[in-house]
Every structure is written in structure tokens, then in C-alpha cells.
Design a protein around this motif. Structure first.
Motif, PDB file in Angstrom:
ATOM      1  N   UNK A 203      -2.454 -11.979  -1.134  1.00  0.00           N
ATOM      2  CA  UNK A 203      -2.238 -13.023  -0.125  1.00  0.00           C
ATOM      3  C   UNK A 203      -2.965 -12.734   1.178  1.00  0.00           C
ATOM      4  N   UNK A 204      -3.548 -11.533   1.306  1.00  0.00           N
ATOM      5  CA  UNK A 204      -4.258 -11.196   2.536  1.00  0.00           C
ATOM      6  C   UNK A 204      -5.736 -10.977   2.210  1.00  0.00           C
ATOM      7  N   UNK A 205      -6.620 -11.177   3.215  1.00  0.00           N
ATOM      8  CA  UNK A 205      -8.041 -10.950   2.933  1.00  0.00           C
ATOM      9  C   UNK A 205      -8.331  -9.462   2.737  1.00  0.00           C
ATOM     10  N   UNK A 206      -9.481  -9.195   2.135  1.00  0.00           N
ATOM     11  CA  UNK A 206      -9.907  -7.806   1.968  1.00  0.00           C
ATOM     12  C   UNK A 206      -9.708  -7.303   0.559  1.00  0.00           C
ATOM     13  N   UNK A 207     -10.422  -6.217   0.220  1.00  0.00           N
ATOM     14  CA  UNK A 207     -10.366  -5.657  -1.138  1.00  0.00           C
ATOM     15  C   UNK A 207      -9.000  -5.038  -1.444  1.00  0.00           C
ATOM     16  N   UNK A 208      -8.569  -5.145  -2.684  1.00  0.00           N
ATOM     17  CA  UNK A 208      -7.247  -4.679  -3.087  1.00  0.00           C
ATOM     18  C   UNK A 208      -7.105  -3.168  -2.907  1.00  0.00           C
ATOM     19  N   UNK A 209      -8.194  -2.417  -3.083  1.00  0.00           N
ATOM     20  CA  UNK A 209      -8.080  -0.958  -2.945  1.00  0.00           C
ATOM     21  C   UNK A 209      -7.795  -0.555  -1.494  1.00  0.00           C
ATOM     22  N   UNK A 210      -8.481  -1.211  -0.549  1.00  0.00           N
ATOM     23  CA  UNK A 210      -8.228  -0.934   0.870  1.00  0.00           C
ATOM     24  C   UNK A 210      -6.790  -1.323   1.215  1.00  0.00           C
ATOM     25  N   UNK A 211      -6.406  -2.527   0.776  1.00  0.00           N
ATOM     26  CA  UNK A 211      -5.045  -3.001   1.030  1.00  0.00           C
ATOM     27  C   UNK A 211      -4.014  -2.011   0.505  1.00  0.00           C
ATOM     28  N   UNK A 212      -4.243  -1.480  -0.699  1.00  0.00           N
ATOM     29  CA  UNK A 212      -3.289  -0.557  -1.317  1.00  0.00           C
ATOM     30  C   UNK A 212      -3.183   0.730  -0.509  1.00  0.00           C
ATOM     31  N   UNK A 213      -4.335   1.286  -0.133  1.00  0.00           N
ATOM     32  CA  UNK A 213      -4.321   2.544   0.620  1.00  0.00           C
ATOM     33  C   UNK A 213      -3.586   2.358   1.942  1.00  0.00           C
ATOM     34  N   UNK A 214      -3.855   1.229   2.611  1.00  0.00           N
ATOM     35  CA  UNK A 214      -3.211   0.974   3.898  1.00  0.00           C
ATOM     36  C   UNK A 214      -1.705   0.803   3.722  1.00  0.00           C
ATOM     37  N   UNK A 215      -1.304  -0.012   2.736  1.00  0.00           N
ATOM     38  CA  UNK A 215       0.121  -0.296   2.524  1.00  0.00           C
ATOM     39  C   UNK A 215       0.890   0.978   2.168  1.00  0.00           C
ATOM     40  N   UNK A 216       0.369   1.729   1.210  1.00  0.00           N
ATOM     41  CA  UNK A 216       1.089   2.923   0.744  1.00  0.00           C
ATOM     42  C   UNK A 216       1.150   3.971   1.854  1.00  0.00           C
ATOM     43  N   UNK A 217       0.025   4.161   2.567  1.00  0.00           N
ATOM     44  CA  UNK A 217       0.014   5.096   3.694  1.00  0.00           C
ATOM     45  C   UNK A 217       1.017   4.690   4.757  1.00  0.00           C
ATOM     46  N   UNK A 218       1.053   3.401   5.069  1.00  0.00           N
ATOM     47  CA  UNK A 218       1.970   2.897   6.097  1.00  0.00           C
ATOM     48  C   UNK A 218       3.422   3.055   5.668  1.00  0.00           C
ATOM     49  N   UNK A 219       3.681   2.747   4.409  1.00  0.00           N
ATOM     50  CA  UNK A 219       5.037   2.837   3.860  1.00  0.00           C
ATOM     51  C   UNK A 219       5.547   4.278   3.948  1.00  0.00           C
ATOM     52  N   UNK A 220       4.653   5.253   3.741  1.00  0.00           N
ATOM     53  CA  UNK A 220       5.068   6.649   3.705  1.00  0.00           C
ATOM     54  C   UNK A 220       5.087   7.307   5.076  1.00  0.00           C
ATOM     55  N   UNK A 221       4.117   6.998   5.906  1.00  0.00           N
ATOM     56  CA  UNK A 221       3.986   7.776   7.148  1.00  0.00           C
ATOM     57  C   UNK A 221       3.497   6.936   8.323  1.00  0.00           C
ATOM     58  N   UNK A 222       3.792   5.628   8.313  1.00  0.00           N
ATOM     59  CA  UNK A 222       3.457   4.790   9.461  1.00  0.00           C
ATOM     60  C   UNK A 222       1.962   4.645   9.687  1.00  0.00           C
ATOM     61  N   UNK A 223       1.582   4.371  10.922  1.00  0.00           N
ATOM     62  CA  UNK A 223       0.198   4.061  11.246  1.00  0.00           C
ATOM     63  C   UNK A 223      -0.771   5.158  10.783  1.00  0.00           C
ATOM     64  N   UNK A 224      -0.449   6.420  11.085  1.00  0.00           N
ATOM     65  CA  UNK A 224      -1.391   7.488  10.727  1.00  0.00           C
ATOM     66  C   UNK A 224      -1.473   7.680   9.219  1.00  0.00           C
TER      67      UNK A 224
END
Lengths: 183, 175
Positions: free
Chosen positions: B54-75
Motif C-alpha cells: 500500500x506504500x510506494x517503494x520496493x518491498x525489500x526496502x519496506x521490509x527492512x525499514x518496518x522490521x528494524x523499526x518494529x524491533x528498535x525504533x528509528x535506528x
């Protein structure tokens, strides 16, 4: 405004507005880089895409890295790849924050219960679309079924399957077993 | 701190073997993040795929950002996302220098075209696990059927299809 910053903006713009993943970005990149900014000839661009598609990773980011290096050296690569990933990064953080805040809301839960089966079907349709683009040779069918069985039934790590398929691909090409690129 | 290095390392590994485009990454993420690390649940995994559709951008980038954010916030998001593109950065720059030097070599005729049939298998594997998590009762079977008709019989945009399924889900699961 320097050329390097313009290059960054091109990828920032493309990254922010492209739904449907990396391949959907290529025509937009081509229009900006070849037609509008005239940074390179079309043949050269097509050659570069052929190379970056072979590399692991995200096609849009790889194209940004290659073009950036080709046009402006190391810093071109850095600015290009940052431009390519920043919009997805920012939007996804906002989406993740929204999702994590409202996920326990009963209505949001119901909506996601509805979305999940649709996602499974949409991903399946990608496999169907890809299978139409690949020749129906015995070799290809065997590799497709074999990869599926190894991962889903035997729990083999996908990295092993990918590397094995690549090695088999090289071997079969040498013997001319008809595993040609159909693009 | 340790989680940041682990995110960087795990996504570098995924990025280094992310051949064959977008959805081919899903089994890698499932194996590394859902099964091996247990960082996210299978439900989170499919919701992540939904959000990235539902958001623009490649699924791999989206996944890395989402999982990283879910686990440890912005950093976490930053380390995961940079880790994902890190291997490609050096591989692509290396290729760029090598190809400028050997213009006439057969580099373009790349080996990894050979994995395209395997990518069909990879995506089908992802479908199977996503289906197991999501198609769990008669209502979800109905939604999957409705989606299949929309996907295969109409040319409706995937984002609209997701919206339709969300509205249908919102109605039939709150009734």
C-alpha cells in the motif's frame, strides 16, 4: 544547484511516487536520466539496466548506485542510493508507527483480517505472472517445482536454493539446454 | 546496541542473496526473520507485506525499514535498511569499474538470469506460508475467492484490491 544534487532529487522523486516495486521505476528513471537530463544515451542506459538486474539487491537502488558511480564517481553512488531509499524509508516508518499504534483497535484488526487473504492471493498472482514469462521447458518446470518443494516441504534455506539454481543455470546454459532470458 | 548490529548483519545477508526481484525476497525474510530469529510473528509478516503493497517503494526496502523499526525504533530501521543495500553498493560499484574496463566482455550475459524459474518456486513458497497464516476460516476463504476473481479477471490496481478486501474484512469480521 549542482548536478550531484539534481541526481539525488531524481531518485528521491522516483522513490516517492512509484508503487509496484523496482521494475515499475525503470521507465521513470529512463525518462529522467535519458530524455530530460540527457546524462547518457539510451543504449548505454539499457546496458546498465542489463547489468544491475544481474546484481543482488533492489533494482532501483542498484541502478542509482551504478548511474551515480558512472556519472559522478563514489559520491554519486552515495547520493543516488540515498535518494532511492529515503522516500520508502520515511513513508514506511510513518506506516509502521500508525500500524503499531492502532493494531489493537477492533476495527483495524477486522480490516487486516480481510486484507491478509487478499495479500496471499496477490503474491500468488505474481508467481503466475512470472510463470507466463518463462519458457515452459522441462528444465524450467523442474527448477520451479524443485525450489518450491525444497523450501516449503523440506525447509531448505532459500539462499541455498538460489545459489544452486544459479549454478545449475550456468551449467545448463553452457550445454545449451535452452534456459535463455526471454526479455 | 547489539540488536542494531544483528539487524545490519541479517539484512546484509538477505540483501546479498536478493536475486530475482521484489517478491523473491519474501522466503528469505521468512526464513531469517520469522523462523530463525523469531523477531516478528507470521501475522506481522503478512501485515508487513500488506503495508508495503500500500506504500510506494520496493518491498525489500519496506521490509527492512518496518522490521528494524518494529524491533528498535528509528535506528533499527536505519541499520536494517542500510544493511540491506550495503552488499549491493560494493558489488555494483565493482561491476561498474570492471565493465568500464572490459567493455566487450560477456559480463552482460549474466548467470543469475538462470534463477528465474527458481523465483517462481520461491514466490509460490511464500504464497503457501502467507496462505496458511491468513486463510483460516470460511470468511477468509470468501475474501481470498473474491480477490482471486478481482486479480485474475479484472485489471484492477492492487492497491484498490487491498482497499476492497480491507473494507469487506472490516464489515464481515465486525458483524
Amino acid at each position: 544547484m549542482t548536478q550531484l544534487f539534481k541526481f539525488f532529487l531524481v531518485f528521491l522523486k522516483i522513490g516517492a511516487f512509484t508503487f509496484g516495486g523496482g521494475l515499475a521505476m525503470l521507465p521513470l528513471i529512463e525518462r529522467e536520466v535519458v530524455d530530460k537530463k540527457e546524462w547518457m544515451a539510451r543504449e548505454e542506459f539499457i546496458d546498465i539496466i542489463a547489468v544491475t538486474q544481474c546484481m543482488p539487491g533492489v533494482i532501483a537502488a542498484n541502478t542509482a548506485i551504478y548511474l551515480g558511480y558512472h556519472l559522478f564517481g563514489f559520491w554519486g553512488s552515495v547520493f543516488g542510493v540515498l535518494g532511492a531509499i529515503l522516500p520508502s524509508f520515511a513513508i514506511m516508518i510513518a506506516a509502521a508507527e500508525f500500524f503499531l499504534t492502532f493494531r489493537d483497535n477492533p476495527v483495524v484488526q477486522a480490516v487486516f483480517m480481510g486484507i491478509r487473504p487478499a495479500i496471499a492471493v496477490l503474491i500468488f498472482s505474481a508467481a503466475v505472472r512470472l510463470s507466463k514469462a518463462v519458457d515452459k521447458t522441462g528444465y524450467n518446470i523442474l527448477i520451479a517445482l524443485g525450489s518450491f518443494a525444497l523450501i516449503s516441504l523440506l525447509g531448505v534455506h532459500p539462499i541455498i536454493v538460489i545459489v544452486a539454481a544459479a549454478l545449475l543455470g550456468i551449467a545448463s546454459k553452457r550445454r545449451g539446454m535452452g534456459n535463455e532470458n526471454t526479455d | 546496541m547489539r540488536i542494531l548490529t544483528e539487524l545490519f548483519y541479517t539484512f546484509s545477508k538477505i540483501g546479498a542473496f536478493n536475486f530475482g526481484g521484489g517478491y523473491a525476497i519474501l522466503p528469505l525474510i521468512e526464513k531469517e526473520i520469522v523462523i530463525n530469529s523469531g523477531w516478528i510473528t507470521p501475522q506481522d509478516f503478512i501485515d508487513l507485506v500488506a503495508l508495503s503493497q500500500m506504500t510506494p517503494g520496493p518491498i525489500s526496502i519496506n521490509s527492512a525499514t518496518f522490521i528494524g523499526y518494529r524491533l528498535a525504533g528509528f535506528w533499527g530501521a536505519a541499520y536494517g535498511t542500510v544493511g540491506l543495500v550495503f552488499p549491493a553498493f560494493f558489488i555494483v560499484i565493482f561491476a561498474a569499474t570492471a565493465i568500464q574496463r572490459y567493455r566487450n566482455s560477456r559480463m552482460l550475459d549474466c548467470a543469475f538470469i538462470g534463477i528465474r524459474p527458481a523465483v517462481i518456486g520461491l514466490i509460490t513458497s511464500a504464497t503457501l506460508s502467507l496462505g496458511r497464516t491468513s486463510i483460516i476460516d470460511i470468511k477468509s476463504v470468501l475474501i481470498a475467492g473474491l480477490t482471486a476473481v478481482l486479480v485474475f479477471k479484472t485489471k484492477l490496481n492492487p492497491v484498490l484490491i487491498i482497499l476492497v478486501s480491507g473494507v469487506v474484512g472490516g464489515i464481515i469480521y465486525t458483524l
